[in-house]
Design a protein around this motif. Structure first.
Motif, PDB file in Angstrom:
ATOM      1  N   LEU A 196       0.832  -1.206   0.000  1.00 37.36           N
ATOM      2  CA  LEU A 196       0.000   0.000   0.000  1.00 37.36           C
ATOM      3  C   LEU A 196       0.867   1.256   0.000  1.00 37.36           C
ATOM      4  O   LEU A 196       0.544   2.239  -0.660  1.00 37.36           O
ATOM      5  CB  LEU A 196      -0.939  -0.002   1.209  1.00 37.36           C
ATOM      6  N   LEU A 197       1.963   1.200   0.726  1.00 36.05           N
ATOM      7  CA  LEU A 197       2.887   2.334   0.773  1.00 36.05           C
ATOM      8  C   LEU A 197       3.450   2.632  -0.613  1.00 36.05           C
ATOM      9  O   LEU A 197       3.608   3.794  -0.989  1.00 36.05           O
ATOM     10  CB  LEU A 197       4.025   2.012   1.749  1.00 36.05           C
ATOM     11  N   LEU A 198       3.732   1.609  -1.397  1.00 35.14           N
ATOM     12  CA  LEU A 198       4.336   1.794  -2.708  1.00 35.14           C
ATOM     13  C   LEU A 198       3.319   1.995  -3.837  1.00 35.14           C
ATOM     14  O   LEU A 198       3.669   2.535  -4.879  1.00 35.14           O
ATOM     15  CB  LEU A 198       5.257   0.614  -3.032  1.00 35.14           C
ATOM     16  N   VAL A 199       2.084   1.590  -3.639  1.00 34.83           N
ATOM     17  CA  VAL A 199       1.088   1.750  -4.698  1.00 34.83           C
ATOM     18  C   VAL A 199       0.542   3.181  -4.738  1.00 34.83           C
ATOM     19  O   VAL A 199       0.137   3.661  -5.808  1.00 34.83           O
ATOM     20  CB  VAL A 199      -0.058   0.709  -4.564  1.00 34.83           C
ATOM     21  N   VAL A 200       0.555   3.874  -3.630  1.00 39.32           N
ATOM     22  CA  VAL A 200      -0.041   5.219  -3.573  1.00 39.32           C
ATOM     23  C   VAL A 200       0.624   6.195  -4.548  1.00 39.32           C
ATOM     24  O   VAL A 200      -0.081   6.890  -5.286  1.00 39.32           O
ATOM     25  CB  VAL A 200      -0.049   5.755  -2.125  1.00 39.32           C
ATOM     26  N   PRO A 201       1.959   6.298  -4.606  1.00 48.61           N
ATOM     27  CA  PRO A 201       2.545   7.243  -5.572  1.00 48.61           C
ATOM     28  C   PRO A 201       2.154   6.930  -7.018  1.00 48.61           C
ATOM     29  O   PRO A 201       1.894   7.844  -7.805  1.00 48.61           O
ATOM     30  CB  PRO A 201       4.055   7.088  -5.362  1.00 48.61           C
ATOM     31  N   GLY A 202       2.079   5.654  -7.363  1.00 39.71           N
ATOM     32  CA  GLY A 202       1.639   5.287  -8.707  1.00 39.71           C
ATOM     33  C   GLY A 202       0.200   5.698  -8.958  1.00 39.71           C
ATOM     34  O   GLY A 202      -0.141   6.185 -10.041  1.00 39.71           O
ATOM     35  N   LEU A 203      -0.657   5.522  -7.968  1.00 36.25           N
ATOM     36  CA  LEU A 203      -2.049   5.942  -8.109  1.00 36.25           C
ATOM     37  C   LEU A 203      -2.172   7.458  -8.199  1.00 36.25           C
ATOM     38  O   LEU A 203      -3.031   7.979  -8.904  1.00 36.25           O
ATOM     39  CB  LEU A 203      -2.884   5.430  -6.930  1.00 36.25           C
ATOM     40  N   MET A 204      -1.285   8.162  -7.509  1.00 39.07           N
ATOM     41  CA  MET A 204      -1.342   9.630  -7.540  1.00 39.07           C
ATOM     42  C   MET A 204      -1.025  10.167  -8.934  1.00 39.07           C
ATOM     43  O   MET A 204      -1.465  11.272  -9.270  1.00 39.07           O
ATOM     44  CB  MET A 204      -0.405  10.228  -6.500  1.00 39.07           C
ATOM     45  N   ALA A 205      -0.298   9.408  -9.731  1.00 42.36           N
ATOM     46  CA  ALA A 205      -0.059   9.837 -11.119  1.00 42.36           C
ATOM     47  C   ALA A 205      -1.387   9.985 -11.847  1.00 42.36           C
ATOM     48  O   ALA A 205      -1.582  10.918 -12.624  1.00 42.36           O
ATOM     49  CB  ALA A 205       0.844   8.836 -11.831  1.00 42.36           C
ATOM     50  N   PHE A 206      -2.326   9.087 -11.588  1.00 42.60           N
ATOM     51  CA  PHE A 206      -3.660   9.175 -12.189  1.00 42.60           C
ATOM     52  C   PHE A 206      -4.562  10.138 -11.423  1.00 42.60           C
ATOM     53  O   PHE A 206      -5.236  10.976 -12.018  1.00 42.60           O
ATOM     54  CB  PHE A 206      -4.311   7.787 -12.243  1.00 42.60           C
ATOM     55  N   LEU A 207      -4.575  10.022 -10.100  1.00 42.93           N
ATOM     56  CA  LEU A 207      -5.489  10.830  -9.300  1.00 42.93           C
ATOM     57  C   LEU A 207      -5.216  12.329  -9.423  1.00 42.93           C
ATOM     58  O   LEU A 207      -6.144  13.138  -9.337  1.00 42.93           O
ATOM     59  CB  LEU A 207      -5.430  10.392  -7.835  1.00 42.93           C
ATOM     60  N   SER A 208      -3.961  12.694  -9.652  1.00 39.44           N
ATOM     61  CA  SER A 208      -3.627  14.115  -9.855  1.00 39.44           C
ATOM     62  C   SER A 208      -4.305  14.673 -11.098  1.00 39.44           C
ATOM     63  O   SER A 208      -4.569  15.872 -11.184  1.00 39.44           O
ATOM     64  CB  SER A 208      -2.107  14.294  -9.975  1.00 39.44           C
ATOM     65  N   LEU A 209      -4.572  13.799 -12.036  1.00 37.71           N
ATOM     66  CA  LEU A 209      -5.248  14.200 -13.271  1.00 37.71           C
ATOM     67  C   LEU A 209      -6.769  14.114 -13.161  1.00 37.71           C
ATOM     68  O   LEU A 209      -7.476  14.871 -13.814  1.00 37.71           O
ATOM     69  CB  LEU A 209      -4.796  13.319 -14.440  1.00 37.71           C
TER      70      LEU A 209
END
Length: 139
Positions: free
Chosen positions: A68-81
């Protein structure tokens, strides 16, 4: 031919959300490569084979936490958009602060390659915070 060489390239500004997304992607790559190169430390693979995880003994719950700690930054690439501006702004600021602090507390005693990655990761988080903090407002 000479006319082409003197032409100035167009450089349209990137939207804020694209910049934030790209920063999260860069941060994710730094995490992945830092962890990958960490496998080359002498004894690291044996330590893993003996049941050690990144934060103590390997267990389902400890590995879920790391996942979960490592998946969040990857998800933020999409969520920021994709998220509404107000939510995206605060998530970018809050999560980047969290990740910068988390990286900083893991730095003491680390190998040089890890310190280099950690320094870059903190700079990337600072850039995310700075851009999100300065999110443009409607007139």
């Amino acid at each position: 031919m000479a006319a082409d060489a003197t032409r100035v390239l167009s450089d349209p500004p990137l939207p804020l959300r694209v910049k934030l997304s790209a920063l999260w992607v860069s941060l994710t790559f730094c995490y992945l490569y830092g962890d990958y190169f960490g496998l080359y430390k002498p004894g690291k693979l044996q330590h893993m084979l003996d049941g050690a995880g990144p934060m103590g003994p390997a267990s389902q719950s400890s590995l879920l936490f790391v996942a979960l700690l490592l998946v969040v930054p990857g998800l933020m690439a999409f969520l920021s958009l994709a998220l509404p501006a107000r939510i995206a702004r605060w998530l970018n600021i809050g999560l980047a602060l969290f990740y910068a602090a988390f990286v900083a507390i893991t730095m003491p005693g680390a190998w040089w390659f890890y310190l280099a990655y950690s320094g870059i990761e903190i700079v990337l988080c600072a850039a995310i915070i700075w851009l999100a903090w300065r999110w443009p407002r409607k007139a």
